[in-house]
Every structure is written in structure tokens, then in C-alpha cells.
Enzyme design. Structure first.
Site, PDB file in Angstrom:
ATOM      1  N   PRO A   1       0.838  -1.202   0.000  1.00  0.00           N
ATOM      2  CA  PRO A   1       0.000   0.000   0.000  1.00  0.00           C
ATOM      3  C   PRO A   1       0.872   1.251   0.000  1.00  0.00           C
ATOM      4  O   PRO A   1       1.959   1.257   0.582  1.00  0.00           O
ATOM      5  CB  PRO A   1      -0.785  -0.104   1.316  1.00  0.00           C
ATOM      6  CG  PRO A   1      -0.673  -1.533   1.726  1.00  0.00           C
ATOM      7  CD  PRO A   1       0.649  -2.009   1.215  1.00  0.00           C
ATOM      8  N   LYS A   2       0.404   2.298  -0.669  1.00  0.00           N
ATOM      9  CA  LYS A   2       1.087   3.592  -0.612  1.00  0.00           C
ATOM     10  C   LYS A   2       0.366   4.432   0.429  1.00  0.00           C
ATOM     11  O   LYS A   2      -0.734   4.926   0.188  1.00  0.00           O
ATOM     12  CB  LYS A   2       1.081   4.293  -1.975  1.00  0.00           C
ATOM     13  CG  LYS A   2       1.925   5.556  -1.996  1.00  0.00           C
ATOM     14  CD  LYS A   2       1.917   6.209  -3.366  1.00  0.00           C
ATOM     15  CE  LYS A   2       2.902   7.379  -3.409  1.00  0.00           C
ATOM     16  NZ  LYS A   2       2.591   8.406  -2.387  1.00  0.00           N
ATOM     17  N   TRP A   3       0.981   4.583   1.585  1.00  0.00           N
ATOM     18  CA  TRP A   3       0.341   5.255   2.712  1.00  0.00           C
ATOM     19  C   TRP A   3       0.363   6.766   2.539  1.00  0.00           C
ATOM     20  O   TRP A   3       1.337   7.339   2.034  1.00  0.00           O
ATOM     21  CB  TRP A   3       1.011   4.849   4.018  1.00  0.00           C
ATOM     22  CG  TRP A   3       0.893   3.377   4.248  1.00  0.00           C
ATOM     23  CD1 TRP A   3       1.812   2.416   3.944  1.00  0.00           C
ATOM     24  CD2 TRP A   3      -0.244   2.690   4.775  1.00  0.00           C
ATOM     25  NE1 TRP A   3       1.325   1.179   4.260  1.00  0.00           N
ATOM     26  CE2 TRP A   3       0.066   1.307   4.771  1.00  0.00           C
ATOM     27  CE3 TRP A   3      -1.486   3.100   5.263  1.00  0.00           C
ATOM     28  CZ2 TRP A   3      -0.826   0.342   5.236  1.00  0.00           C
ATOM     29  CZ3 TRP A   3      -2.376   2.155   5.717  1.00  0.00           C
ATOM     30  CH2 TRP A   3      -2.046   0.789   5.705  1.00  0.00           C
TER      31      TRP A   3
END
Length: 341
Positions: A30-32
Site C-alpha cells: 500500500p502507498k500510505w
């Protein structure tokens, strides 16, 4: 500090890409939606450094304390600082941490505690650099590091990873906690300061917005930006952002069209803000319009009741009723991406 990698060590960066790459050499994370941060630990000393090598240590005392409490005495972690809020992650709460007053930061660290989401290990618990190892091996050591030292720490969490392309695509549907998906080559060493072997894919979204007003260019009598609105649950038109991505040759005709629609109040709910220390009186003046024009725009983030960045103008929607331009368009799935942790 005597770690083999210094505080000036640039983190690996990502190359923007339109779509997720596929193949056995890729893994996905995931790209937080937070602040990128390298966490250095040497004995009792902890340093948090931003992507641009600026210190973040003083702004997140709760993370410093959590990292200093780990039994491992030496390490370097790569991750993202986020602040949970509103069922997902609040970027606005994160921005409030960058404050000059230590007392304010201390108060916010208790009211809105942050979380450090870790996705890489660059110096192991023995103080050895493992940045030259392939990501696949670094990830195994990172997972072992968490099992041995972190476990159920509420301030330090392990970011999930998958090699399943279908699973990665599902992450695009998650709530506001995610900024997109990151794809990494798991057969490569850490690419410090480079964009090789790492791609970021953001989900671009669109919304139909009412044009509730406009601003002129700073030094020309033509339109500079359109002020966008969406109707809230009370039926009031809230100002939610702007768009200025149209060609110079189209501005005179658009200005003439907009001038014929000037009529207060423009926005019946939240209106555009006033002067700030970065603005001039001229740049903040705006003209209210009758709510007749609907524009379709492309955006990446909608947080705190507005588009975080400027939007991209796509087209006019003359067939769309302005009253149909509601906040429902920008709502995300209720499931929080924090459930992945």
C-alpha cells in the site's frame, strides 16, 4: 551516530506509473498517505528524517519514545508516518504537527497520536547495513525484526506486502488511508536516492463540480482559476477547491462567459478563504457566480472537505444538473485501510 548509513542517506524513491506492473519480479505494498521517514536508532538516541533529509524528530515525540523503547539498540527503518482519524488517516492532522511550539506538539501527540508504518529495514539489529541485499531478503529480516522486537506495539506497525496482482488491485478500493499502490522489484538492492525498481500508481478519480466563482489572473483581466463547489447534505454549496488547467487561448472567451453569470453569493455554504500571509489582496479576490456551470475535474485526494491539490479540468457537463453535484461523489469506501495492519 555511528551507524553505517548516515542521516544524510537519501531514501529510495518511486517512479510514477499509469498502471500496476505485473510479473514474478514484482511485489506490491500500500502507498500510505503520510510523511516518508527514515528512523535511525543508535543506543538511546533516535532520529527521524524526512525524504528531503530534514529532521522530523521534534514533531513526533510519541514515535521517538516508542522506537527508543525497543530492545534492539541499533537499526535503520524506512517507513511512513501517518495519523489515524475520521475512520481512516488524516493528512490534515499530520500537517498540524509541523508547529513551532513544543507545548502544542506535546498536546497533539496525545490527542492525535501518530503511527509509524514500516516497509523496509536498512540496518539490522547488529548495526550492519543490509541495503545491498535484495528486497526479498530484506523483507524477511524486517519480518523477523518485528517478531523479535516490535510485536504488538501500537505506534510501530508492519506494512503488508503481496505478490498477488489481484490483491494489490483491491487496495485501490480501500479508504482514504491509502494514496495508491507501490510496486517494487523484490530482486533488487535498496536504490538510495534513485527511482529504479520502484513504481507508484495512484488512482485518479473524477468529480462533477459546480463552478461557484472564479479568480482573475494576478496581472491580467482574464480568468485564472475556477472555484469549485459541491452540495453538502444540507443542500448548501461548499467551496471544495479550484482548477486552472485550461489553455491561455481559451481564457478570453471563458472570461466573457463567466462575467455574464456573476451574481452573489456564489457559495451558500463554505466560501473561499480570505487573505493569508502568502497571498495578496489581488490574488484572493474572487467573483461569485450563479450555480449554472458544471465542470468535470480529475483529482487525487479529497480530505478535510476539499481537494488537497489543484484539480485537472476535463470537460464541461452542460447536461448535468448542478443540484446533482453532491459530496457523495468524493466519498470513499468506509472500510479503513488501517485494517490491513
Amino acid at each position: 551516530m555511528t551507524l553505517p548509513l548516515k542521516k544524510t542517506y537519501p531514501p529510495m524513491e518511486a517512479q510514477p506509473a499509469p498502471d500496476l506492473p505485473s510479473g514474478p519480479e514484482w511485489q506490491y505494498e500500500p502507498k500510505w498517505d503520510g510523511f516518508r521517514c527514515l528512523a535511525f536508532r543508535e543506543g538511546k538516541h533516535v532520529d527521524l528524517m524526512s525524504k528531503s533529509q530534514k529532521p522530523l524528530t521534534r514533531y513526533f515525540p510519541e514515535l521517538v519514545a516508542a522506537l527508543a523503547a525497543l530492545k534492539a539498540q541499533r537499526f535503520l527503518l524506512d517507513g511512513e508516518i501517518v495519523i489515524p482519524g475520521d475512520g481512516g488517516i488524516s493528512f490534515d492532522a499530520l500537517l498540524q504537527r509541523i508547529h513551532p511550539a513544543a507545548s502544542r506538539i506535546a498536546k497533539l501527540s496525545q490527542l492525535t497520536p501518530s503511527v509509524y508504518v514500516v516497509f523496509d529495514l536498512l540496518v539490522d539489529d547488529k548495526g550492519n547495513s543490509i541495503a545491498d541485499l535484495p528486497l526479498e531478503k530484506r523483507r524477511k529480516q524486517l519480518e523477523d525484526f518485528f517478531r523479535r522486537y516490535v510485536k504488538s506495539n501500537k505506534f510501530i506497525r508492519l506494512s503488508p506486502v503481496t505478490k498477488d496482482f489481484a490483491e494489490a488491485r483491491k487496495w485501490f478500493q480501500m479508504g482514504t488511508a491509502l494514496d495508491g499502490v507501490i510496486a517494487k522489484r523484490h530482486d533488487l538492492p535498496y536504490q538510495s536516492g534513485e527511482r529504479t525498481g520502484m513504481q507508484k500508481i495512484k488512482r485518479q478519480r473524477t468529480a462533477d463540480c459546480v463552478v461557484g466563482g472564479f479568480r482573475y489572473l494576478e496581472k491580467q483581466p482574464v480568468v485564472g482559476s475556477l472555484l469549485l463547489g459541491l452540495y453538502n447534505e444540507k443542500g448548501l454549496l461548499d467551496h471544495v477547491g479550484f482548477t486552472s488547467s485550461f489553455q491561455s487561448k481559451d481564457r478570453p472567451a471563458l472570461t466573457k462567459k463567466l462575467k455574464s453569470l456573476i451574481k452573489p453569493p456564489g457559495f451558500t455554504g463554505k466560501a473561499p478563504g480570505g487573505l493569508s500571509r502568502w497571498s495578496t489582496k489581488r490574488s484572493m479576490e474572487w467573483q461569485p457566480l450563479e450555480p449554472k456551470l458544471v465542470a468535470e475535474v480529475q483529482f487525487d485526494h479529497f480530505t478535510g472537505g476539499r481537494f488537497r491539490h489543484g484539480t485537472k479540468f476535463l470537460r464541461w457537463r452542460p447536461e448535468k444538473s448542478p443540484k446533482d453535484c453532491t459530496m457523495r461523489q468524493v466519498e470513499r469506501e468506509n472500510r479503513s485501510a488501517l485494517d490491513l495492519l
